[in-house]
Design a protein around this motif. Structure first.
Motif, PDB file in Angstrom:
ATOM      1  N   GLY A  68       0.770  -1.236   0.000  1.00 19.96           N
ATOM      2  CA  GLY A  68       0.000   0.000   0.000  1.00 19.96           C
ATOM      3  C   GLY A  68       0.800   1.285   0.000  1.00 19.96           C
ATOM      4  N   PHE A  69       2.113   1.202  -0.240  1.00 25.39           N
ATOM      5  CA  PHE A  69       2.928   2.411  -0.301  1.00 25.39           C
ATOM      6  C   PHE A  69       2.954   2.960  -1.729  1.00 25.39           C
ATOM      7  N   ALA A  70       3.187   4.251  -1.859  1.00 25.21           N
ATOM      8  CA  ALA A  70       3.359   4.880  -3.175  1.00 25.21           C
ATOM      9  C   ALA A  70       4.841   4.802  -3.519  1.00 25.21           C
ATOM     10  N   VAL A  71       5.218   3.828  -4.346  1.00 23.15           N
ATOM     11  CA  VAL A  71       6.621   3.487  -4.545  1.00 23.15           C
ATOM     12  C   VAL A  71       7.154   4.061  -5.858  1.00 23.15           C
ATOM     13  N   TYR A  72       8.358   4.625  -5.791  1.00 20.48           N
ATOM     14  CA  TYR A  72       9.014   5.205  -6.952  1.00 20.48           C
ATOM     15  C   TYR A  72      10.406   4.598  -7.141  1.00 20.48           C
ATOM     16  N   ASP A  73      10.745   4.322  -8.401  1.00 18.09           N
ATOM     17  CA  ASP A  73      12.114   3.982  -8.751  1.00 18.09           C
ATOM     18  C   ASP A  73      12.912   5.291  -8.792  1.00 18.09           C
ATOM     19  N   TRP A  74      14.223   5.204  -8.674  1.00 14.39           N
ATOM     20  CA  TRP A  74      15.014   6.427  -8.692  1.00 14.39           C
ATOM     21  C   TRP A  74      15.054   7.080 -10.075  1.00 14.39           C
ATOM     22  N   GLU A  75      14.727   6.271 -11.153  1.00 15.87           N
ATOM     23  CA  GLU A  75      14.528   6.749 -12.517  1.00 15.87           C
ATOM     24  C   GLU A  75      15.779   7.312 -13.185  1.00 15.87           C
ATOM     25  N   LEU A  76      16.962   6.843 -12.789  1.00 16.32           N
ATOM     26  CA  LEU A  76      18.187   7.269 -13.465  1.00 16.32           C
ATOM     27  C   LEU A  76      18.920   6.087 -14.099  1.00 16.32           C
ATOM     28  N   GLY A  77      18.177   5.006 -14.371  1.00 16.28           N
ATOM     29  CA  GLY A  77      18.769   3.865 -15.048  1.00 16.28           C
ATOM     30  C   GLY A  77      19.759   3.106 -14.185  1.00 16.28           C
ATOM     31  N   VAL A  78      20.841   2.639 -14.818  1.00 14.94           N
ATOM     32  CA  VAL A  78      21.861   1.873 -14.108  1.00 14.94           C
ATOM     33  C   VAL A  78      22.698   2.805 -13.241  1.00 14.94           C
ATOM     34  N   ASN A  79      22.927   2.395 -12.017  1.00 17.62           N
ATOM     35  CA  ASN A  79      23.715   3.201 -11.076  1.00 17.62           C
ATOM     36  C   ASN A  79      25.206   2.977 -11.352  1.00 17.62           C
ATOM     37  N   ARG A  80      25.802   3.912 -12.056  1.00 16.72           N
ATOM     38  CA  ARG A  80      27.233   3.840 -12.362  1.00 16.72           C
ATOM     39  C   ARG A  80      28.053   4.716 -11.427  1.00 16.72           C
ATOM     40  N   GLY A  81      27.418   5.196 -10.385  1.00 16.28           N
ATOM     41  CA  GLY A  81      28.103   6.091  -9.474  1.00 16.28           C
ATOM     42  C   GLY A  81      27.794   7.534  -9.810  1.00 16.28           C
ATOM     43  N   GLY A 105       2.402  15.737  -0.641  1.00 11.85           N
ATOM     44  CA  GLY A 105       2.192  16.526   0.566  1.00 11.85           C
ATOM     45  C   GLY A 105       2.549  15.761   1.820  1.00 11.85           C
ATOM     46  N   ARG A 106       3.462  14.788   1.685  1.00 14.58           N
ATOM     47  CA  ARG A 106       3.870  13.953   2.799  1.00 14.58           C
ATOM     48  C   ARG A 106       5.358  13.684   2.717  1.00 14.58           C
ATOM     49  N   LYS A 107       5.982  13.411   3.851  1.00 14.47           N
ATOM     50  CA  LYS A 107       7.401  13.095   3.861  1.00 14.47           C
ATOM     51  C   LYS A 107       7.665  11.775   3.132  1.00 14.47           C
ATOM     52  N   VAL A 108       8.836  11.686   2.542  1.00 17.76           N
ATOM     53  CA  VAL A 108       9.222  10.549   1.711  1.00 17.76           C
ATOM     54  C   VAL A 108      10.198   9.647   2.461  1.00 17.76           C
ATOM     55  N   SER A 109       9.962   8.340   2.424  1.00 19.23           N
ATOM     56  CA  SER A 109      10.930   7.387   2.958  1.00 19.23           C
ATOM     57  C   SER A 109      11.892   6.998   1.847  1.00 19.23           C
ATOM     58  N   LEU A 110      13.177   6.867   2.184  1.00 15.65           N
ATOM     59  CA  LEU A 110      14.205   6.527   1.211  1.00 15.65           C
ATOM     60  C   LEU A 110      14.795   5.165   1.539  1.00 15.65           C
ATOM     61  N   VAL A 111      14.785   4.263   0.547  1.00 13.56           N
ATOM     62  CA  VAL A 111      15.322   2.917   0.715  1.00 13.56           C
ATOM     63  C   VAL A 111      16.456   2.744  -0.287  1.00 13.56           C
ATOM     64  N   GLY A 112      17.668   2.467   0.208  1.00 12.13           N
ATOM     65  CA  GLY A 112      18.809   2.340  -0.685  1.00 12.13           C
ATOM     66  C   GLY A 112      19.584   1.071  -0.465  1.00 12.13           C
ATOM     67  N   TRP A 113      19.923   0.414  -1.571  1.00 10.87           N
ATOM     68  CA  TRP A 113      20.706  -0.817  -1.526  1.00 10.87           C
ATOM     69  C   TRP A 113      22.161  -0.488  -1.853  1.00 10.87           C
ATOM     70  N   SER A 114      23.090  -0.885  -0.985  1.00 12.50           N
ATOM     71  CA  SER A 114      24.520  -0.714  -1.199  1.00 12.50           C
ATOM     72  C   SER A 114      24.849   0.761  -1.462  1.00 12.50           C
ATOM     73  N   LEU A 115      25.437   1.100  -2.624  1.00 11.22           N
ATOM     74  CA  LEU A 115      25.750   2.500  -2.918  1.00 11.22           C
ATOM     75  C   LEU A 115      24.493   3.358  -2.921  1.00 11.22           C
ATOM     76  N   GLY A 116      23.365   2.774  -3.293  1.00  9.32           N
ATOM     77  CA  GLY A 116      22.105   3.513  -3.254  1.00  9.32           C
ATOM     78  C   GLY A 116      21.757   3.965  -1.854  1.00  9.32           C
ATOM     79  N   GLY A 117      22.195   3.201  -0.859  1.00  7.75           N
ATOM     80  CA  GLY A 117      21.976   3.597   0.526  1.00  7.75           C
ATOM     81  C   GLY A 117      22.803   4.808   0.915  1.00  7.75           C
ATOM     82  N   VAL A 118      23.993   4.943   0.314  1.00  2.00           N
ATOM     83  CA  VAL A 118      24.809   6.136   0.552  1.00  2.00           C
ATOM     84  C   VAL A 118      24.064   7.362   0.048  1.00  2.00           C
ATOM     85  N   TYR A 119      23.463   7.252  -1.144  1.00  2.00           N
ATOM     86  CA  TYR A 119      22.679   8.364  -1.672  1.00  2.00           C
ATOM     87  C   TYR A 119      21.540   8.716  -0.718  1.00  2.00           C
TER      88      TYR A 119
END
Length: 259
Positions: A68-81, A105-119
């Protein structure tokens, strides 16, 4: 918690088993899906790991959508750094977070895997007023420069390590001013699991799983933990309470009635 000088990269034995273990974990996910939790519909952005794209986080995003969450991909393709100067590049990601925040109109939760977590961690520092919480999967925020096998892949993808100054490394190791959950595995074959650990705090936690690095975004236990963390009421964050059952069993045996 060990100092950065005591961090060691995972053994080569763990590294070479990563692809097979990830495959087995993905297959296991198809045999038993984690129970869905009741989400509150708030927005969530998912960031892939180094060398990965939207397909690698599809199972995670699909489960969160089912909750039931409103989920978004980061939308920048392959993470090359990061492309170009790190902080300038982060600015692009900040605008994305602000846009999703404004849309709902609500705060966003951020979920990151590996380097994505650094972002995810750095974005929460740059716009904390827009971020509800951060959940990282196998993110070695305290061992970015060494004690991992991801640096070789990063250089193969053309990544520039010259920006990893002592000042930046120190900054990356500091936690953001929002609730943080770090999910890590002591059997991680790519990064040093000790480098993933958060410092103790009332709104920070470390949750251990038995998973490969590559299999994190599809591991049933990880999916359940992430959904559980996101399902908390805003402003009422509590540490994770581990439950015994993580999968819905698919049993065809008839049940026995008690007399």
């Amino acid at each position: 918690m060990p100092s950065s000088l005591s961090f060691r990269a995972p053994s080569l034995a763990l590294l070479v088993t990563e692809p097979l273990r990830a495959l087995l974990e993905t297959c296991a996910a198809g045999l038993g899906q984690p129970d869905a939790v009741q989400g509150d519909g708030h927005p969530v952005i998912v960031y892939p790991g180094l060398g990965a794209g939207s397909m690698t986080t599809a199972q995670l995003r699909g489960h969160l959508k089912a909750c039931g969450f409103a989920v978004y991909d980061w939308e920048l393709g392959v993470n090359r750094g990061p492309e170009g100067h790190f902080d300038d590049w982060l600015g692009v990601l900040v605008e994305r977070v602000r846009a999703v925040h404004a849309r709902h109109g609500r705060k966003v939760s951020l979920v990151g895997w590996s380097l994505g977590g650094v972002y995810a961690r750095e974005l929460a520092k740059l716009c904390p007023e827009c971020v509800r919480q951060v959940v990282t999967l196998a993110t070695p925020h305290k061992a970015i420069h060494d004690a991992n096998h991801a640096g070789t892949l990063y250089r193969m993808l053309g990544g520039d390590t010259s920006q990893l100054t002592p000042e930046l490394l120190d900054r990356l190791g500091r936690r953001p001013p929002v609730p943080v959950t770090s999910i890590y595995s002591e059997s991680d074959g790519l990064v040093c699991w000790q480098g993933c650990l958060e410092e103790p705090a009332p709104d920070a936690e470390n949750v251990a799983v038995d998973a490969s690095h590559l299999g994190m975004p599809s591991h049933p236990q990880v999916l359940r933990i992430v959904a559980d963390r996101l399902a908390q009421r805003e402003g009422r964050w509590r540490p994770y309470a581990r439950q015994r059952r993580t999968l819905r069993p698919r049993s065809t045996a008839p049940s026995r009635s008690r007399k």
